[in-house]
Design a protein around this motif. Sequence first.
Motif, PDB file in Angstrom:
ATOM      1  N   ALA A  22       0.829  -1.202   0.000  1.00  0.00           N
ATOM      2  CA  ALA A  22       0.000   0.000   0.000  1.00  0.00           C
ATOM      3  C   ALA A  22       0.865   1.255   0.000  1.00  0.00           C
ATOM      4  O   ALA A  22       0.571   2.226  -0.707  1.00  0.00           O
ATOM      5  CB  ALA A  22      -0.923  -0.005   1.211  1.00  0.00           C
ATOM      6  N   ILE A  23       1.945   1.248   0.761  1.00  0.00           N
ATOM      7  CA  ILE A  23       2.846   2.405   0.807  1.00  0.00           C
ATOM      8  C   ILE A  23       3.528   2.609  -0.544  1.00  0.00           C
ATOM      9  O   ILE A  23       3.612   3.731  -1.046  1.00  0.00           O
ATOM     10  CB  ILE A  23       3.879   2.236   1.940  1.00  0.00           C
ATOM     11  N   ILE A  24       3.992   1.535  -1.146  1.00  0.00           N
ATOM     12  CA  ILE A  24       4.631   1.636  -2.465  1.00  0.00           C
ATOM     13  C   ILE A  24       3.640   2.149  -3.506  1.00  0.00           C
ATOM     14  O   ILE A  24       3.966   3.009  -4.320  1.00  0.00           O
ATOM     15  CB  ILE A  24       5.233   0.278  -2.876  1.00  0.00           C
ATOM     16  N   GLY A  25       2.420   1.637  -3.478  1.00  0.00           N
ATOM     17  CA  GLY A  25       1.393   2.101  -4.412  1.00  0.00           C
ATOM     18  C   GLY A  25       1.066   3.566  -4.231  1.00  0.00           C
ATOM     19  O   GLY A  25       0.872   4.300  -5.204  1.00  0.00           O
ATOM     20  N   TRP A  26       1.016   4.023  -2.987  1.00  0.00           N
ATOM     21  CA  TRP A  26       0.737   5.427  -2.717  1.00  0.00           C
ATOM     22  C   TRP A  26       1.871   6.310  -3.234  1.00  0.00           C
ATOM     23  O   TRP A  26       1.632   7.371  -3.813  1.00  0.00           O
ATOM     24  CB  TRP A  26       0.547   5.627  -1.218  1.00  0.00           C
ATOM     25  N   LEU A  27       3.108   5.885  -3.044  1.00  0.00           N
ATOM     26  CA  LEU A  27       4.240   6.674  -3.527  1.00  0.00           C
ATOM     27  C   LEU A  27       4.262   6.762  -5.046  1.00  0.00           C
ATOM     28  O   LEU A  27       4.532   7.823  -5.617  1.00  0.00           O
ATOM     29  CB  LEU A  27       5.558   6.072  -3.019  1.00  0.00           C
ATOM     30  N   ILE A  28       3.976   5.668  -5.716  1.00  0.00           N
ATOM     31  CA  ILE A  28       3.970   5.664  -7.178  1.00  0.00           C
ATOM     32  C   ILE A  28       2.838   6.531  -7.716  1.00  0.00           C
ATOM     33  O   ILE A  28       3.025   7.308  -8.647  1.00  0.00           O
ATOM     34  CB  ILE A  28       3.892   4.223  -7.715  1.00  0.00           C
ATOM     35  N   SER A  29       1.654   6.429  -7.135  1.00  0.00           N
ATOM     36  CA  SER A  29       0.519   7.200  -7.642  1.00  0.00           C
ATOM     37  C   SER A  29       0.676   8.688  -7.362  1.00  0.00           C
ATOM     38  O   SER A  29       0.200   9.513  -8.133  1.00  0.00           O
ATOM     39  CB  SER A  29      -0.785   6.695  -7.045  1.00  0.00           C
ATOM     40  N   SER A  30       1.339   9.053  -6.271  1.00  0.00           N
ATOM     41  CA  SER A  30       1.515  10.474  -5.994  1.00  0.00           C
ATOM     42  C   SER A  30       2.482  11.122  -6.978  1.00  0.00           C
ATOM     43  O   SER A  30       2.407  12.321  -7.225  1.00  0.00           O
ATOM     44  CB  SER A  30       1.996  10.686  -4.557  1.00  0.00           C
TER      45      SER A  30
END
Length: 61
Positions: A22-30
């Motif tokens: 979830a953290i990796i996905g949030w960083l990529i989407s931001s």
Amino acid sequence: MEWIAENKDWLFSGVAIAIPLAIIGWLISSRRKKQTQKGGDNSTNIQVGRNLRIGGRKEDD
């Protein structure tokens, strides 16, 4: 409570994988949501969120 004790390995291994993903996905989407606007010499750039009315009539309000 008994179910948690019996399935703690399965339950917490899923959490241990879900949180980093979830953290990796949030960083990529931001990173993707950044918006840039380029304009040439003597140009006016206008960015609006909804409707832009230029020279509208008084009755339109």
